[in-house]
Structures are given as structure tokens and as C-alpha cells.
Design an enzyme around this catalytic site. Structure first.
Site, PDB file in Angstrom:
ATOM      1  N   ASP A 113       0.809  -1.216   0.000  1.00  0.00           N
ATOM      2  CA  ASP A 113       0.000   0.000   0.000  1.00  0.00           C
ATOM      3  C   ASP A 113       0.845   1.270   0.000  1.00  0.00           C
ATOM      4  O   ASP A 113       0.379   2.342   0.388  1.00  0.00           O
ATOM      5  CB  ASP A 113      -0.966  -0.003   1.189  1.00  0.00           C
ATOM      6  CG  ASP A 113      -2.101   0.996   1.033  1.00  0.00           C
ATOM      7  OD1 ASP A 113      -2.488   1.267  -0.113  1.00  0.00           O
ATOM      8  OD2 ASP A 113      -2.590   1.508   2.052  1.00  0.00           O
ATOM      9  N   ASP A 151      -3.258  -3.976  -5.250  1.00  0.00           N
ATOM     10  CA  ASP A 151      -2.504  -2.714  -5.370  1.00  0.00           C
ATOM     11  C   ASP A 151      -1.059  -2.894  -5.791  1.00  0.00           C
ATOM     12  O   ASP A 151      -0.373  -1.907  -6.048  1.00  0.00           O
ATOM     13  CB  ASP A 151      -2.505  -1.920  -4.052  1.00  0.00           C
ATOM     14  CG  ASP A 151      -3.806  -1.210  -3.789  1.00  0.00           C
ATOM     15  OD1 ASP A 151      -4.696  -1.267  -4.640  1.00  0.00           O
ATOM     16  OD2 ASP A 151      -3.934  -0.611  -2.713  1.00  0.00           O
ATOM     17  N   ASP A 301     -12.264   0.753   5.689  1.00  0.00           N
ATOM     18  CA  ASP A 301     -11.167   1.140   4.808  1.00  0.00           C
ATOM     19  C   ASP A 301     -10.011   1.814   5.538  1.00  0.00           C
ATOM     20  O   ASP A 301      -8.966   2.044   4.941  1.00  0.00           O
ATOM     21  CB  ASP A 301     -11.672   2.100   3.730  1.00  0.00           C
ATOM     22  CG  ASP A 301     -12.626   1.428   2.763  1.00  0.00           C
ATOM     23  OD1 ASP A 301     -12.439   0.236   2.501  1.00  0.00           O
ATOM     24  OD2 ASP A 301     -13.550   2.095   2.281  1.00  0.00           O
TER      25      ASP A 301
END
Length: 458
Positions: A113, A151, A301
Site C-alpha cells: 500500500d 494494489d 477502509d
């Protein structure tokens, strides 16, 4: 993600407005795609544990019937070399005993991330491969779906060229290791989503990361883009992959919360989301192996709540207005809504939200908003609103303030001249009809400010 543990700073483009997903499917025998069977519903999920502890909660019935009743991916996001093997084998054996197909999301790569809300993962890539090896040896020999590293391919802004090369090699090795551990494993790589990188760019990245050894790619994890938009994007990616010799690849779409919404990528504070199509491998589309709930509905989230934590108010908000799951799959499933999508992808619905700027004079106008901010930078979204239309495309320009730089742009092409930046449309979002609109996004250094944006159409 931890935002599902995954945050997708690149939700980067999940800030785009999305259209409602249309078709609701349940598990069943595969139609098209390459996977047959029923997806595994784990009885020991976070939502199941919450229901057990809160049977009399007013939200419990809706959450039980529309979320806990459905299969979702199991995330491997806590990096622990010594325990991951037993965790995987316990899960796989339970699914095999039930005669169902397990889905695993492997989320532990180094520099995960890009240091955002879901940062973590392996301390280095050597330890990462040891972790992958332990997972591989625990996969059994039946069909298992593996979503490898959300990601990791779409979000690369924090990597130097040498780090990018090392990551691509790590993903290639991980894919080959997982396939060697279980030849029946279906391994899919990260394709971001339809409002992020272009299909051709994403295909280039997938090839570099070793998609040739994988079964395909997944998109829309933890995001809200409509199933039709993702399917259109997937077809374009597959076409680009075919042109690079990586043929025969298929797509998986995360439909866990793409039932229609608009606005900021972060779902923690939004109440206009809802779950999308129910999980199934019965997609009716030869390009799509599954509609999966990769991000378990109700998991946060990382904005208002801890990333990956189950929050009943989020789960209830997603499920309360959604249709009930069908008791059996429809005889002729469809991968797209009953109304045909437009020929070109769009990041906003055909009708403008009530908060839109007024119909601009001339060709077009543009407005900027900050989607999120952090120390030393921010994520911006620019809405391009057509006046009398932009048949030859559009360009939005503004002057950067002191200390500001643009580091990444999606859904547009960036040029700079001194302190002036200009973003021109990409191929699919330039021809806006009168009063049509689209968005592009960017990551910037510095503070937001209040620049004056100028939109022109040649």
C-alpha cells in the site's frame, strides 16, 4: 489492507463516480469462464462472529441474510511465516470437506500500500518468498482461487526503478510458486480498476509482473465501479494482453460493494453504497471467471475505523436496500446490467448529481476538490463538465502554487511548463456530449490551495 485488509490509496481512482451494478447472481454451476462449482462460505468470518455475539441487534437479520449468507475471500494479511501454513491448510481443508471452492487474497508483499493506511507486509522480499512458499505447500490439490497482492501492480508511485524491477520479479516468482504448489490453483494478478490506469498501461504492467504464468487478473477490489465498467475494462486489458503474447487470460471482478454510489473512495463514512452482484462463478461471460466478494462487506477502509475491522453499521448500510439473494442462479446469467453501457467508459453517471456546477458557457468548465490530504501532499479530483460539448477532446490547465508538484495523474495525460500544468483527456473520455461530464484524478505534493482551472476544447 489491511483495507480488507486494504486501503487502496489509489483508490486513487475509486473516488470516481460510478454507475449501479445491475445483475444479481448466486452460486451455481459455471456458465462460461473456466471455474465450475460453488464458492466456499467460511462459517468463522468476522461478520459471523458478530452475529453470534449480537443475535438481537436490530441490524442482525439483514446482515445475516444478505452478507453472512454469502461466500467472501479469506485475506492473508498478517505476515507471519511460522503460522501461515497452518492457517491456509485449515481453511482449504474445510472448503474441500464441504466440496466448495475457497478464495484467498494474499496480501503481504514488501512496501504494501506504499505505506498508506494498509501498510505492512514482509520486511523484505526474501522473507516474502518464504511466506509464499509456506502458503503454496498448504493449498492442497483441488481448485482454489488466489487473488495475489491487491494494489501491487496498479499502485507503483512509491517505488524506484530498481524496487519496481524487484517487485515484478517477486510477483512472477510468487505466481509460479503458488501454481507449482497446486496446479489446480487459479492465480490472478492486480489490475487496479476501470477508473485508474488505462487498459494498455495496466496490460503492460501485468506482463512485466508475470501474468503469462497466471490465470488472469482481478479488478475493482475495495472499489465501487460498476460491473459493466469493469467488464468493459477487462475486455480491453485482455485484448492488450493478447497483443503481447499473454493470451487466454480471464478476469475476476470484486462486486462486494459496487451496487451503486458516488463520491470519495473511502466507504467508512458513506451511506449511499450497497452490495453488488452476489458471489458466483456462474458469470455467463467467457472473459470472466467469477464475480467475487474479495473485500468482505462491512470491513472498514481505515478512514473512520481501523482498516479491516468489521463494522455493523457499514454492513447494514451496504445491505439494507439490496435485493435478497436468489435461491438459485438464473438460467441465463448476464455479466452486465439490462441497459447497455455506453460505448466509452465514463467515470460519472449519465445524469449529473444535484451538486454539479451549472451548465458552463463555451466548450467546458472544470472544478477541483481534495479527496484526501496528508502531511506534505493530497489527492485531487477534477470534474470536467461540458457546455456545448467537446468533440475534439478537452484540456484543463491551472497554475501550481509554491511547493506544489503533480506526481501522478489517471484518466488524463499530464504536461507541465514551468508552474503551469495541463491535463488532456485520454482516448476514451475526450468526446463529451453537451452537458456531459467525466473526472480525472491526481496525486500532488504540497497543500491544496484554490487554483483557477481553465478548460478548453480545440
Amino acid at each position: 489492507m489491511s483495507r480488507s485488509p486494504l486501503k487502496i490509496m489509489a483508490a486513487t481512482a475509486a473516488c470516481a463516480t460510478v454507475a449501479a451494478a445491475g445483475v444479481w447472481l448466486a452460486n451455481g454451476t459455471a456458465s462460461a469462464g473456466t471455474i465450475s462449482g460453488t464458492l466456499y462460505r467460511d462459517p468463522n468470518t468476522a461478520v459471523a462472529r458478530w452475529l453470534q455475539s449480537n443475535p438481537n441487534d436490530s441490524r442482525a437479520t439483514v446482515i445475516r441474510d444478505k452478507i453472512a449468507s454469502q461466500p467472501a475471500s479469506r485475506w492473508l494479511s498478517n505476515f507471519n511465516i511460522s503460522t501461515v501454513g497452518s492457517e491456509v491448510s485449515t481453511y482449504i481443508n474445510a472448503a474441500n470437506s464441504a466440496g466448495q471452492i475457497p478464495a484467498l487474497t494474499v496480501y503481504g508483499i514488501t512496501n504494501r500500500d506504499c505505506g498508506g493506511a494498509s501498510s505492512g507486509g514482509a520486511p523484505d522480499l526474501n522473507q516474502y518468498q518464504t511466506w509464499i512458499g509456506n502458503i503454496s505447500r498448504s493449498l492442497g490439490n483441488r481448485t482454489v482461487i488466489i487473488l495475489l497482492e491487491p494494489d501491487s501492480i496498479a499502485l507503483l508511485t512509491c517505488l524506484s526503478s530498481s524496487e519496481l524491477a524487484a517487485r515484478n520479479q517477486a510477483l512472477r516468482t510468487a505466481t509460479q510458486t503458488l501454481k507449482a504448489g497446486n496446479p489446480n490453483a487459479k492465480v490472478y494478478l492486480d489490475a487496479g480498476h476501470s477508473a485508474w490506469n488505462s487498459a494498455s498501461e495496466q496490460a503492460n504492467r501485468l506482463v512485466a509482473a508475470g501474468v503469462a504464468s497466471a490465470d488472469g487478473f482481478y479488478s475493482n477490489v475495495s472499489n465501487y465501479n460498476s460491473t459493466s465498467s469493469e467488464a468493459n475494462f477487462g475486455r480491453a486489458v485482455i485484448s492488450a494482453l493478447n497483443g503481447q503474447g499473454a493470451s487466454g487470460k480471464r478476469q475476476v471482478i470484486d462486486t462486494s460493494r459496487n451496487g451503486g454510489a458516488s463520491g470519495d473512495w473511502c466507504g467508512d463514512d458513506n451511506t449511499d453504497r450497497r452490495i453488488g452482484q452476489y458471489p458466483t462463478v456462474n458469470t455467463g461471460d467467457a472473459n470472466i471467471d467469477g464475480y467475487l466478494w474479495v473485500k468482505p462487506p462491512g470491513e472498514a477502509d481505515g478512514c473512520r475505523y481501523a482498516a479491516g475491522s468489521f463494522q455493523p453499521d457499514l454492513a447494514y448500510s451496504l445491505a439494507s436496500t439490496a435485493p435478497n439473494p436468489p435461491s438459485s442462479p438464473p438460467s441465463s446469467p448476464s455479466s452486465s446490467p439490462s441497459s447497455s453501457p455506453s460505448s466509452s467508459p465514463s467515470s460519472s453517471p449519465s445524469s449529473s448529481p444535484s451538486s454539479s456546477p451549472s451548465f458552463p458557457a463555451g466548450a467546458c468548465g472544470a472544478t477541483l476538490r481534495a479527496v484526501s490530504t496528508w502531511q506534505g501532499g493530497y489527492q485531487g479530483e477534477v470534474r470536467v463538465q461540458a457546455g456545448n460539448g467537446t468533440p475534439n477532446g478537452w484540456t484543463v490547465s491551472w497554475t501550481l502554487g509554491s511547493g506544489q508538484t503533480i506526481n501522478q495523474v489517471w484518466n488524463g495525460t499530464l504536461t507541465t511548463s514551468g508552474a503551469t500544468v495541463s491535463v488532456r483527456n485520454v482516448s476514451w473520455n475526450g468526446n463529451l456530449p453537451a452537458d456531459g461530464s467525466t473526472t480525472f484524478g491526481f496525486i500532488a505534493s504540497g497543500t491544496v490551495g484554490s487554483p483557477t482551472l481553465t478548460c478548453t476544447s480545440p
